[in-house]
Design a protein around this motif. Structure first.
Motif, short mmCIF file in Angstrom:
data_model
loop_
_atom_site.label_atom_id
_atom_site.label_comp_id
_atom_site.label_asym_id
_atom_site.label_seq_id
_atom_site.Cartn_x
_atom_site.Cartn_y
_atom_site.Cartn_z
N SER A 48 -0.49 43.21 23.87
CA SER A 48 -1.90 43.35 24.24
C SER A 48 -2.09 44.47 25.25
O SER A 48 -3.11 45.17 25.22
CB SER A 48 -2.43 42.02 24.80
N ARG A 49 -1.14 44.66 26.16
CA ARG A 49 -1.26 45.74 27.14
C ARG A 49 -1.34 47.09 26.44
O ARG A 49 -2.06 47.99 26.89
CB ARG A 49 -0.06 45.73 28.09
N VAL B 234 -1.88 39.97 20.27
CA VAL B 234 -1.67 39.24 21.51
C VAL B 234 -0.40 38.40 21.44
O VAL B 234 0.53 38.59 22.21
CB VAL B 234 -2.89 38.34 21.85
N ASP C 132 -12.10 36.75 18.05
CA ASP C 132 -10.65 36.95 17.96
C ASP C 132 -10.28 37.51 16.59
O ASP C 132 -10.77 37.02 15.56
CB ASP C 132 -9.91 35.62 18.16
N LEU D 196 -3.82 35.42 28.09
CA LEU D 196 -2.53 35.78 27.51
C LEU D 196 -2.37 37.29 27.61
O LEU D 196 -2.95 38.03 26.82
CB LEU D 196 -2.44 35.36 26.04
N SER D 197 -1.62 37.75 28.58
CA SER D 197 -1.34 39.18 28.70
C SER D 197 0.09 39.42 28.25
O SER D 197 1.04 39.01 28.92
CB SER D 197 -1.54 39.66 30.15
N SER D 198 0.25 40.03 27.09
CA SER D 198 1.58 40.28 26.54
C SER D 198 1.84 41.78 26.52
O SER D 198 0.94 42.60 26.73
CB SER D 198 1.68 39.72 25.12
N GLU E 58 -4.83 47.26 24.03
CA GLU E 58 -6.09 47.40 24.73
C GLU E 58 -6.24 48.78 25.38
O GLU E 58 -7.35 49.19 25.71
CB GLU E 58 -6.25 46.30 25.77
N SER F 83 -7.27 38.79 24.97
CA SER F 83 -6.23 38.61 25.98
C SER F 83 -6.80 37.93 27.22
O SER F 83 -6.19 37.02 27.79
CB SER F 83 -5.61 39.96 26.34
N ARG F 84 -7.97 38.35 27.65
CA ARG F 84 -8.58 37.76 28.83
C ARG F 84 -9.14 36.37 28.53
O ARG F 84 -9.06 35.47 29.37
CB ARG F 84 -9.68 38.68 29.36
#
Length: 836
Positions: free
Chosen positions: A366-367, A325, A310, A361-363, A370, A356-357
């Motif tokens: 992060s979208r 994230v 991380d 936590l998909s924010s 990534e 994220s995975r």
């Protein structure tokens, strides 16, 4: 990504009269996936106007405060007289500008506005809140418009943007730039050939190097890091209506001005931002990887154990952000934050995707990270944010800002491409000039390679990190020129080629099973230990030896299947649960068995070259054996009940017959014997064999499932199934030939044989066929009898023997001789006695 068209038009000029659907078609032509075009406000009709509150009378005697207002709406009501409106909101005063819905209007949800008596007064309309107009979520009161922006009677549709086309775009992993108004506006400008005005084209405020102290431990995890601050910010300053409305159209909820500004800039330019309350920071900031045992409480108030992979933002107190994230709870912006520090960074895509995975936590941040963000955008995004904070919140921008960058890491790398590469990929003669023009339209810098005009040296723009090789550039040329420009030329099949024998067999099996009432299903080739436990499979069974996936889609199914049954049984349960109680399903697919001596993990091959011979050998050892199987499951009635007859329930014999149909497709003969094998019922299980080069080989099993397996999967009672190795059945078969049809009469002979209970009927039938010789045309079992006349532990099996010769009428002596030979063979092999 939800894209309001009005926001888009700030950065490119669309042709006059362009609708949202027309724009969507253009963007789809460029390869963006526009899923829908929403007509926001289409359900609002009638007069919605600006009004000025002239008088407010407080009504008493009710459970809640009620106000009776005189509202000047100009000439919008046709008379010029003020409207009398009853309103329960308390957030406005005399002289304020409000939004009034007059009689005849209709609000979202089919709410019609009319003059009606309420609270003892006649209300001639309604003073509207943002929630009632579906502008944004707000329950604090009605909309109060800023002074000087409008006059009473003005149409509120254009003023508030009540009618808006919003594009809903499904952004693919390689198009991260489209997660912003900036990126989609650039595509729209390309589609229409109009100028593009870059919202990120701003000059940085202040001097670099004089901002909040920070450091980056490793440029590989963060190649650019920017901090910019605002002091004297008013934390209670409201977010302006235009910003709230745009955020709502884009699907983002308004929270506070500081948070709204960071979200607004992220949506606008595509750079995720984070804002801290500077008073909560302790000492210099450091960007680094997590250390073993570290924890962080994120903004969702969950304390998370951090992984050494991380990326963290830390100060002297420890971790304060899970980078890219989610932020930490201890430094969250609040209603008392007056000094705001804004962060803009370029983090490593793979680290953010894994974090994220890992933390589920998909924010929004992060979208974007990534998928890859613009590596040069951070100073401009931070500047845009602090200017909005200062302008709307009354703060002062810091004189300097922090800027840490590894320019070598963020600089795009040139790609050498043959000038005719797009022509060869698409099969269209674009020509060098059109290729260069198309690449320049997407922002690439194109130079002639030193080798001559045959090659181009192309440097992608910083906002396109997905362009890494010549094929990517060829795709850009093709989409800019238009996919519809590629001609459709059907391929010609070379003469003498067609389906392989195995392919023909699979189709034949599918047709046969479908013709007998089965429906084909395709299951995922994954399973878990629980699936094998449900099948009652022993720990020593070879089906327990399964390959484990390193990245399973589901932790419940981390294994490659060794049998077709789990997936088919789950499908059967799903169908029964939806009301289909009579189900017959089949599947043709591969199962996977590890090879003896195979390595525990398959080797990871390089992608920049072909595998070396030793790598090929290692990979071949790691690959499992992949036999092809045919499976079938049945439940309920095989023949449903009608008014003419009762239903015929599915039995183990139907599963065996499905296996026979499979063997017939390959022109092979199936040998059936009683057996015990999980997950079948021990008394209703058949082992299936074929002869290959004179040797019997087990190819599968069929019958009724064990009650414990039925209960484990939640199946209907007496569910039946079969599974057969199709590859071995194919090896046992041969070319199909048309049967010879004799024109001579058939002779029928019945024989009843008494045998022990343990002698299989199939074994007796095989003996009769062998003994009768070539004159025997068919054998059919038509009666089974048990009782006192044959003795305890014995049974009588009655068969009809059909004799016929291809070239003559059989004599009685020939028929009798063949019958006696058949009975003698049965007696010798099985101990059968001819019943008197």
């Amino acid at each position: 990504m939800r894209v309001p068209v009005s926001w888009l038009t700030e950065y490119t000029d669309l042709p006059e009269g362009t609708t949202g659907r027309e724009l969507a078609e253009k963007l789809i032509g460029l390869g963006l996936e526009v899923e829908t075009v929403d007509r926001v406000g289409a359900d609002i009709t009638g007069p919605i106007v600006v009004g000025r509150v002239l008088d407010v009378e407080e009504l008493t005697g009710f459970k809640k405060p009620i106000r009776y207002c005189r509202v000047d709406v100009g000439t919008a009501n046709g008379s010029g007289e003020p409207q009398n409106i009853v309103c329960g909101a308390r957030n406005f005063s005399e002289g304020d500008l409000v939004v009034a819905a007059l009689p005849g209007a209709e609000l979202p949800g089919g709410f019609a506005i009319s003059a009606r008596k309420t609270y003892g007064k006649v209300s001639e309309g309604m003073i509207c809140s943002a929630s009632e107009l579906n502008l944004w979520e707000d329950h604090t009161g009605i909309i109060v418009l800023p002074a000087g922006g409008a006059e009473p009677g003005d149409d509120a549709y254009g003023l508030l943007g009540l009618r808006e086309d919003v594009l809903d775009i499904a952004v693919t992993p390689d198009r991260g730039y489209a997660l912003s108004i900036r990126g989609v506006a650039r595509e729209a400008a390309t589609a229409y050939g109009t100028p593009f005005r870059d919202p990120a084209d701003v000059q940085a405020a202040g001097a670099p190097g004089k901002g909040y102290p920070a450091s980056v431990a490793d440029p590989a995890i963060c190649s650019r890091y920017v901090l910019h601050g605002v002091t004297g910010f008013d934390p209670e300053a409201p977010t302006p209506m235009w910003m709230k409305h745009r955020l709502a159209l884009a699907g983002v909820r308004s929270i506070s001005l500081a948070v709204d500004v960071t979200n607004y800039v992220m949506l606008e330019v595509g750079q995720p931002l984070h804002a801290w309350d500077r008073a909560t920071l302790s000492g210099p900031i450091e960007v680094r990887l997590a250390r073993s045992g570290e924890k962080l409480e994120t903004l969702d108030h969950v304390t998370r154990a951090l992984d050494p992979d991380d990326i963290l933002i830390t100060d002297e107190s420890g971790p304060i952000n899970l980078a890219g994230v989610m932020g930490g709870a201890t430094t969250e912006i609040g209603l008392s934050s007056t000094d705001v520090l804004v962060e803009a960074a370029h983090f490593a895509e793979t680290h953010i995707a894994r974090a994220s995975r890992r933390h589920q936590l998909s924010s929004e941040s992060s979208r974007r990270f990534e998928r890859g963000v613009d590596s040069a955008l951070q100073p401009a995004a931070a500047t845009r944010a602090v200017r909005l904070l200062a302008e709307l919140g009354g703060g002062t921008i810091d004189e300097g800002y922090t800027h840490i960058a590894d320019e070598a890491a963020v600089e795009p790398r040139p790609i050498v491409i043959a000038a005719d590469r797009p022509d060869r990929v698409a099969g269209v003669a674009y020509g060098r000039g059109r290729v260069v023009a198309a690449l320049e339209r997407v922002g690439c810098t194109v130079e002639q390679e030193a080798g001559g005009e045959a090659e181009l040296r192309v440097t992608p723009p910083t906002w396109r990190p997905d362009l890494t090789d010549p094929n990517d550039l060829a795709e850009e040329v093709i989409r800019i020129e238009g996919y519809d420009g590629i001609p459709s030329i059907p391929p010609r099949a070379p003469a003498g080629r067609g389906l392989t024998p195995s392919q023909r067999l699979r189709r034949s099996v599918g047709r046969r099973l479908a013709a007998t009432g089965f429906a084909e299903v395709l299951s995922y080739p994954f399973m878990g230990e629980r699936d094998l436990d449900g099948l009652q499979i022993d720990a020593e069974d070879h089906r327990r030896s399964a390959l484990r996936l390193s990245n399973p889609l589901s932790e419940d199914e981390p294994l490659l299947r060794t049998t077709l049954l789990p997936g088919m049984l789950k499908t059967l349960v799903r169908n029964v649960g939806r009301g289909f109680h009579d189900v017959a399903l089949y599947e043709i697919g591969l199962v996977y068995s590890p090879r003896p001596g195979a390595p525990e993990r398959a080797p990871m091959l390089a992608v920049d070259r072909g595998p070396a011979p030793d790598e090929q050998e290692s990979l071949a050892r790691a690959l499992p054996e992949q036999p092809r199987r045919v499976g079938a499951v049945l439940a309920g009635d095989r023949e449903p009940a009608t008014w003419q007859r009762s239903g015929s329930p599915t039995t183990w014999a139907d599963a065996v017959e499905a296996a026979r149909e499979t063997a017939r497709s390959a022109n092979a003969e199936l040998i059936v014997r009683a057996a015990r094998y999980a997950p079948w019922h021990p008394g209703r299980c058949a082992a299936l064999y074929v002869r290959v080069e004179g040797e019997e080989r087990l190819v599968g099993h069929a019958g009724e499932l064990h009650p414990r397996a039925v209960a484990a999967y939640g199946l209907p009672e007496r569910t039946c199934a079969m599974e057969v190795d199709l590859d071995t059945v194919e090896a046992a078969g041969g070319p199909a030939s048309a049967p010879a049809v004799s024109g001579y009469p058939v002779a029928l002979q019945d024989v009843a044989l008494v045998v022990g209970d343990g002698v299989p009927a199939a074994e007796i039938e095989e003996a009769l066929r062998t003994g009768a010789g070539e004159l025997l045309e068919d054998v059919r079992l038509f009666d089974v009898y048990t009782g006192e006349q044959v003795g305890e532990g014995r049974r009588s099996l009655a068969y009809t023997l059909r004799f016929r010769a291809p070239d003559r009428t059989l004599a009685a002596e020939e028929i009798a001789q063949a019958r006696e030979a058949a009975v003698a063979a049965a007696a010798e092999r099985t101990g059968a006695v001819l019943r008197g």
